[in-house]
Design a protein around this motif. Structure first.
Motif, PDB file in Angstrom:
ATOM      1  N   ARG A  45       0.817  -1.211   0.000  1.00 49.52           N
ATOM      2  CA  ARG A  45       0.000   0.000   0.000  1.00 49.52           C
ATOM      3  C   ARG A  45       0.853   1.264   0.000  1.00 49.52           C
ATOM      4  N   ARG A  46       2.137   1.128   0.296  1.00 49.55           N
ATOM      5  CA  ARG A  46       2.982   2.303   0.437  1.00 49.55           C
ATOM      6  C   ARG A  46       4.121   2.400  -0.579  1.00 49.55           C
ATOM      7  N   MET A  47       4.354   1.339  -1.303  1.00 50.51           N
ATOM      8  CA  MET A  47       5.467   1.319  -2.257  1.00 50.51           C
ATOM      9  C   MET A  47       4.910   1.353  -3.683  1.00 50.51           C
ATOM     10  N   PRO A  48       5.653   1.960  -4.623  1.00 56.33           N
ATOM     11  CA  PRO A  48       5.130   2.123  -5.981  1.00 56.33           C
ATOM     12  C   PRO A  48       5.172   0.865  -6.851  1.00 56.33           C
ATOM     13  N   ALA A  49       5.870  -0.179  -6.420  1.00 55.46           N
ATOM     14  CA  ALA A  49       5.973  -1.383  -7.254  1.00 55.46           C
ATOM     15  C   ALA A  49       6.018  -2.623  -6.369  1.00 55.46           C
ATOM     16  N   ALA A  94      13.305   4.257   3.574  1.00 55.03           N
ATOM     17  CA  ALA A  94      13.237   4.089   2.113  1.00 55.03           C
ATOM     18  C   ALA A  94      12.841   5.397   1.441  1.00 55.03           C
ATOM     19  N   TYR A  95      11.882   6.107   2.019  1.00 54.08           N
ATOM     20  CA  TYR A  95      11.476   7.389   1.442  1.00 54.08           C
ATOM     21  C   TYR A  95      12.614   8.405   1.521  1.00 54.08           C
ATOM     22  N   ARG A  96      13.314   8.421   2.639  1.00 58.67           N
ATOM     23  CA  ARG A  96      14.431   9.369   2.792  1.00 58.67           C
ATOM     24  C   ARG A  96      15.547   9.082   1.803  1.00 58.67           C
ATOM     25  N   ARG A  97      15.846   7.823   1.604  1.00 53.99           N
ATOM     26  CA  ARG A  97      16.953   7.428   0.726  1.00 53.99           C
ATOM     27  C   ARG A  97      16.547   7.349  -0.742  1.00 53.99           C
ATOM     28  N   GLY A  98      15.263   7.353  -1.011  1.00 53.53           N
ATOM     29  CA  GLY A  98      14.808   7.199  -2.379  1.00 53.53           C
ATOM     30  C   GLY A  98      14.807   5.749  -2.832  1.00 53.53           C
TER      31      GLY A  98
END
Length: 190
Positions: A45-49, A94-98
């Motif tokens: 639900r939170r990741m694009p793939a 993960a969001y911070r690091r991309g």
């Protein structure tokens, strides 16, 4: 004289974590099996793939296993909430690091997860809004609202407690009970 055996009770999450700390690999595997679908659904639900969601799930469990091996996890009051706390932290990282970090996976010398078409289809199924909504509808109202707010909306226990006009401890209990019910339901589903 016939012998009478009491049915064995299913070990609690705390039992499994404590056994895993003592080196019982099967205990951690059982804990993984209990929560892998829920953690994966959280990640999807939170990741694009799907591949990124699977990577995040793998990193969450690798980090949990490292914590267990360090002999500190059995003091956790609610292992399910602890696990989702790890998931939240890994997601924020993960969001911070991309992208997903894989330090815990590499520390355990685990190979990256390679997904085939069936894996991607299963992950997509977990991502389906109808499946999540269907599972949540199986919960009693107080647990459903607590799980939705904490796990799906990623809100703090204090924030949820203010909204529901109860204590953060009550919210934690509702989330814990709700996750146990969802886990049991997922284990009963082929």
């Amino acid at each position: 004289m016939p012998t009478f055996k009491l049915p064995l009770r299913e070990p609690s999450d705390r039992d499994l974590i404590a056994a895993a700390e003592r080196g019982d690999a099967e205990a951690f595997a059982a804990f993984y099996r209990r929560y892998c679908n829920l953690v994966l659904a959280y990640a999807v639900r939170r990741m694009p793939a799907p591949e990124l969601a699977a990577d995040l799930m793998m990193e969450v469990f690798a980090a949990a296993l490292i914590a267990v091996r360090r002999q500190g996890a059995s003091r956790v009051d609610d292992p399910a909430a602890w696990l989702f706390g790890i998931a939240r932290n890994k997601l924020v990282d993960a969001y911070r690091r991309g992208g997903n970090e894989d330090a815990a996976r590499r520390q355990l010398e685990l190979e990256p997860m390679v997904l085939d078409d069936d894996d991607v289809a299963r992950i997509d199924e977990l991502a389906g809004e109808h499946r999540v909504a269907e599972l949540l509808e199986l919960l009693p109202g107080d647990q459903r609202e607590a799980v939705r707010a904490r796990i799906l909306e990623d809100r703090s226990y204090d924030d949820i407690a203010r909204e529901l006009e109860c204590s953060p401890l009550v919210v934690r209990q509702r989330v814990s009970r709700g996750l146990r019910r969802l886990r049991a339901r997922l284990e009963d589903t082929p």
